[in-house]
Scaffold this motif. Structure first.
Motif, short mmCIF file in Angstrom:
data_model
loop_
_atom_site.label_atom_id
_atom_site.label_comp_id
_atom_site.label_asym_id
_atom_site.label_seq_id
_atom_site.Cartn_x
_atom_site.Cartn_y
_atom_site.Cartn_z
N VAL A 136 -44.46 88.68 -0.35
CA VAL A 136 -44.90 87.37 -0.15
C VAL A 136 -46.44 87.41 0.01
O VAL A 136 -47.21 86.77 -0.44
CB VAL A 136 -44.26 86.55 0.87
N ALA A 137 -46.98 88.38 0.85
CA ALA A 137 -48.20 88.41 1.16
C ALA A 137 -49.09 88.97 -0.23
O ALA A 137 -50.17 88.44 -0.28
CB ALA A 137 -48.48 89.50 2.30
N ALA A 138 -48.64 89.87 -0.90
CA ALA A 138 -49.24 90.43 -1.77
C ALA A 138 -49.22 89.18 -3.01
O ALA A 138 -50.29 89.08 -3.48
CB ALA A 138 -48.32 91.50 -2.65
N GLY A 139 -48.24 88.42 -3.04
CA GLY A 139 -48.29 87.24 -4.00
C GLY A 139 -49.37 86.33 -3.52
O GLY A 139 -50.09 85.86 -4.47
N GLY A 140 -49.35 86.03 -2.29
CA GLY A 140 -50.46 85.05 -1.76
C GLY A 140 -51.89 85.67 -1.75
O GLY A 140 -52.68 84.96 -2.45
N ALA A 141 -51.95 87.14 -1.82
CA ALA A 141 -53.37 87.73 -2.20
C ALA A 141 -53.61 87.47 -3.49
O ALA A 141 -54.89 87.32 -3.99
CB ALA A 141 -53.41 89.23 -1.68
N ALA A 142 -52.90 87.50 -4.35
CA ALA A 142 -53.16 87.42 -5.85
C ALA A 142 -53.43 86.23 -6.33
O ALA A 142 -54.52 85.92 -7.12
CB ALA A 142 -51.71 88.03 -6.71
N LEU A 143 -52.74 85.06 -5.64
CA LEU A 143 -53.37 83.80 -5.92
C LEU A 143 -54.47 83.51 -5.42
O LEU A 143 -55.38 82.79 -6.30
CB LEU A 143 -52.27 82.94 -5.33
N ALA A 144 -54.92 83.87 -4.42
CA ALA A 144 -56.37 83.91 -3.67
C ALA A 144 -57.42 84.54 -4.67
O ALA A 144 -58.32 83.93 -5.08
CB ALA A 144 -56.49 84.35 -2.42
N ARG A 145 -57.00 85.75 -5.25
CA ARG A 145 -57.82 86.29 -6.02
C ARG A 145 -58.01 85.67 -7.51
O ARG A 145 -59.20 85.62 -8.18
CB ARG A 145 -57.24 87.86 -6.55
N LEU A 146 -57.03 85.02 -8.00
CA LEU A 146 -56.96 84.28 -9.17
C LEU A 146 -57.95 82.91 -8.90
O LEU A 146 -58.69 82.80 -9.77
CB LEU A 146 -55.72 84.07 -9.70
N GLY A 147 -57.63 82.34 -7.70
CA GLY A 147 -58.61 81.40 -7.59
C GLY A 147 -60.06 81.63 -7.60
O GLY A 147 -61.05 80.79 -8.05
N GLN A 148 -60.17 82.73 -6.97
CA GLN A 148 -61.67 83.48 -6.89
C GLN A 148 -62.48 83.60 -8.41
O GLN A 148 -63.27 83.14 -8.61
CB GLN A 148 -61.73 84.50 -6.03
N ALA A 149 -61.53 84.26 -9.06
CA ALA A 149 -61.84 84.59 -10.44
C ALA A 149 -62.25 83.47 -11.31
O ALA A 149 -62.99 83.23 -12.01
CB ALA A 149 -60.83 85.58 -10.93
N LYS A 150 -61.15 82.25 -11.16
CA LYS A 150 -61.37 81.23 -11.97
C LYS A 150 -62.58 80.55 -11.50
O LYS A 150 -63.29 80.05 -12.52
CB LYS A 150 -60.15 80.37 -11.76
N ALA A 151 -62.71 80.26 -10.14
CA ALA A 151 -64.31 79.71 -9.88
C ALA A 151 -65.27 80.35 -10.38
O ALA A 151 -66.09 79.88 -10.80
CB ALA A 151 -64.19 79.45 -8.42
N HIS A 152 -65.25 81.75 -10.40
CA HIS A 152 -66.47 82.55 -10.89
C HIS A 152 -66.47 82.26 -12.46
O HIS A 152 -67.51 82.06 -12.71
CB HIS A 152 -65.97 84.09 -10.70
N ARG A 153 -65.40 82.22 -12.96
CA ARG A 153 -65.49 82.09 -14.62
C ARG A 153 -66.12 80.53 -14.76
O ARG A 153 -67.00 80.61 -15.61
CB ARG A 153 -64.04 82.19 -15.38
N ALA A 154 -65.63 79.37 -13.99
CA ALA A 154 -66.05 78.22 -14.13
C ALA A 154 -67.55 78.13 -13.76
O ALA A 154 -68.45 77.56 -14.59
CB ALA A 154 -65.41 77.27 -13.27
N ALA A 155 -68.37 78.84 -12.96
CA ALA A 155 -69.53 78.84 -12.66
C ALA A 155 -70.45 79.67 -13.79
O ALA A 155 -71.44 79.00 -13.93
CB ALA A 155 -69.80 79.67 -11.18
N GLY A 156 -69.86 80.34 -14.28
CA GLY A 156 -70.49 81.06 -15.35
C GLY A 156 -70.50 80.33 -16.57
O GLY A 156 -71.66 80.28 -17.05
N GLU A 157 -69.57 79.54 -16.75
CA GLU A 157 -69.67 78.79 -17.81
C GLU A 157 -70.62 77.63 -17.70
O GLU A 157 -71.25 76.93 -18.76
CB GLU A 157 -68.27 77.89 -18.04
N THR A 158 -71.02 77.10 -16.48
CA THR A 158 -71.92 76.08 -16.26
C THR A 158 -73.16 76.68 -15.95
O THR A 158 -74.46 76.20 -16.18
CB THR A 158 -71.32 75.34 -15.06
#
Length: 421
Positions: free
Chosen positions: A399-421
């Motif tokens: 469960v903890a690993a899955g939560g860490a992966a979700l957090a990582r995906l959220g950070q990566a998504k935000a990073h990609r969105a910032a790059g697009e703008t």
């Protein structure tokens, strides 16, 4: 020549390597967190032909899922790693595991020892329902898919082909039950990424005893019921089993870590067995003062203090004293029979293994410097006795690993969105 970029729609959000309890729970956590069918970008890769093989093996003994004891006592079962695992065990506690199992249509019950089991006393119905849930969440379940490390450009090598994923969860198991998939073949790949790995050692294992030939031949396979076993300042209650090589069983496994460490340090460990932990020594002595009449010594001991033949002969092995000795001497022997353990059964015979990826090489559960590589389950450096503690920690770290992966995906998504703008 640079490798051709992988199209975005061919990159998995999360690749989970290992289809045991930790890996499957990590995949479920991610897929539920993504929601709306987005779990289709989550895949579990398992090198064996089917999933959860060690989980099914655990179910042969009734599938002890977890334990119902008070939380602080529960956490202490993980000894040196208690504080490391505490937040994960609190976030997905025994009550949460029970609710999860019952949500899959598998009601549970608490046994007399406090252990928690599914009412059907099997793992297969729970695993079938679990795999069906994962498929409904859109998780891809890929069997016969062996991970062998990373490609030169950082992709996952699976069956010789490169698979791309934004985040990887490794849940590859420890080094016990290699035939079921936990063979620690992952160690060189992680060490090559700078992860320190503690050597694997047997846990929840049997111990060698130099039984006499007569005792071994006559009593191998006989149980020692409801005993107390002590080593140093540690005590365990439960059952044990006389084996041809020595001793095994739940009470032994509960002290396995300290017994193993003592043998490694000193060449042997002396375990003290109390054959009648619920009866005070004074009561035993009083019963042994009764007249034998015409009874044989064995019959007298059987009736007076309910000693079985294996227990009577164990006292001879342990003390070498005349069982017709003074009642005080015999009562003391029943309460404290010393058994010298001279060796540890090998890793291939152990229920579980100590050792694994050291937490000191991790930031949380991710490799230091590699937040996209997250670890879970028995490949981490922790150990626990049987009694539900092993499975609970596998689920909780999943469960903890899955939560860490979700957090990582959220950070990566935000990073990609910032790059697009």
């Amino acid at each position: 020549m640079s490798p051709k970029p992988t199209p975005e729609d061919e990159i998995l959000d999360v690749a989970v390597i290992g289809g045991g309890p930790a890996g499957l729970m990590a995949a479920e956590t991610v897929a539920q967190g993504l929601g709306n069918g987005a779990g289709k970008s989550v895949a579990v890769f398992e090198k064996m032909p089917t999933f959860g093989r060690k989980f099914l093996m655990a179910g042969r003994g009734g599938l002890n899922l977890t334990h119902s004891e008070e939380f602080e006592r529960f956490v202490r079962r993980y000894d040196a790693r208690s504080e490391t695992l505490r937040p994960m065990l609190r976030a997905f506690a025994p009550k949460d595991l029970v609710a999860w199992a019952e949500g899959l249509g598998q009601p549970t019950f608490v046994g007399a020892s406090g252990r928690v089991f599914p009412k059907v006393m099997k793992a297969s119905p729970l695993l079938r329902a679990w795999l069906a849930r994962l498929e409904n969440l859109g998780v891809q379940l890929r069997a016969r898919a062996e991970w062998t490390g990373w490609s030169a450009d950082g992709g996952l090598l699976i069956n010789g082909e490169v698979v791309r994923a934004r985040t990887v969860i490794l849940a590859l198991g420890g080094a016990s039950w290699a035939k079921l998939g936990s063979d620690a073949a992952w160690v060189p790949a992680l060490e090559g990424r700078g992860c320190a790995v503690a050597p694997f050692r047997p846990a929840n294992c049997g111990f060698d005893v130099a039984w006499s030939a007569v005792f071994r031949e006559r009593f191998a396979g006989e149980p020692l019921k409801n005993i107390s076993l002590r080593h140093g300042d540690r005590t365990a209650r439960g059952d044990a089993m006389v084996a041809g090589y020595g001793l095994e069983g739940g009470a032994v496994y509960a002290l396995a870590a300290t017994l193993r460490d003592a043998i490694e340090a000193d060449g042997q460990a002396v375990a003290i067995i109390d054959l009648r932990p619920d009866i005070p020594v004074e009561t035993l002595e009083r019963r042994l003062h009764a007249s034998r009449g015409g009874q044989s010594l064995s019959n007298f001991l059987r009736k007076a203090v309910k000693l079985s033949p294996v227990e009577v002969n164990l006292l001879r092995e342990a003390h070498g004293v005349d069982l017709a000795a003074e009642p005080a001497t015999l009562a003391a022997a029943i309460k404290a029979a010393p058994i010298a353990l001279t060796g540890v059964q090998p890793l291939e015979r152990a229920i579980s293994a100590a050792g694994g990826a050291r937490f000191e090489s991790l930031d949380g559960l991710a490799l230091k410097g590699r937040p996209d590589v997250i670890l879970a389950g028995e490949m981490l450096d922790w150990e626990a006795p049987t009694g539900g503690y092993l499975l609970q920690a596998c689920f909780a770290t999943g469960v903890a690993a899955g939560g860490a992966a979700l957090a990582r995906l959220g950070q990566a998504k935000a990073h990609r969105a910032a790059g697009e703008t």
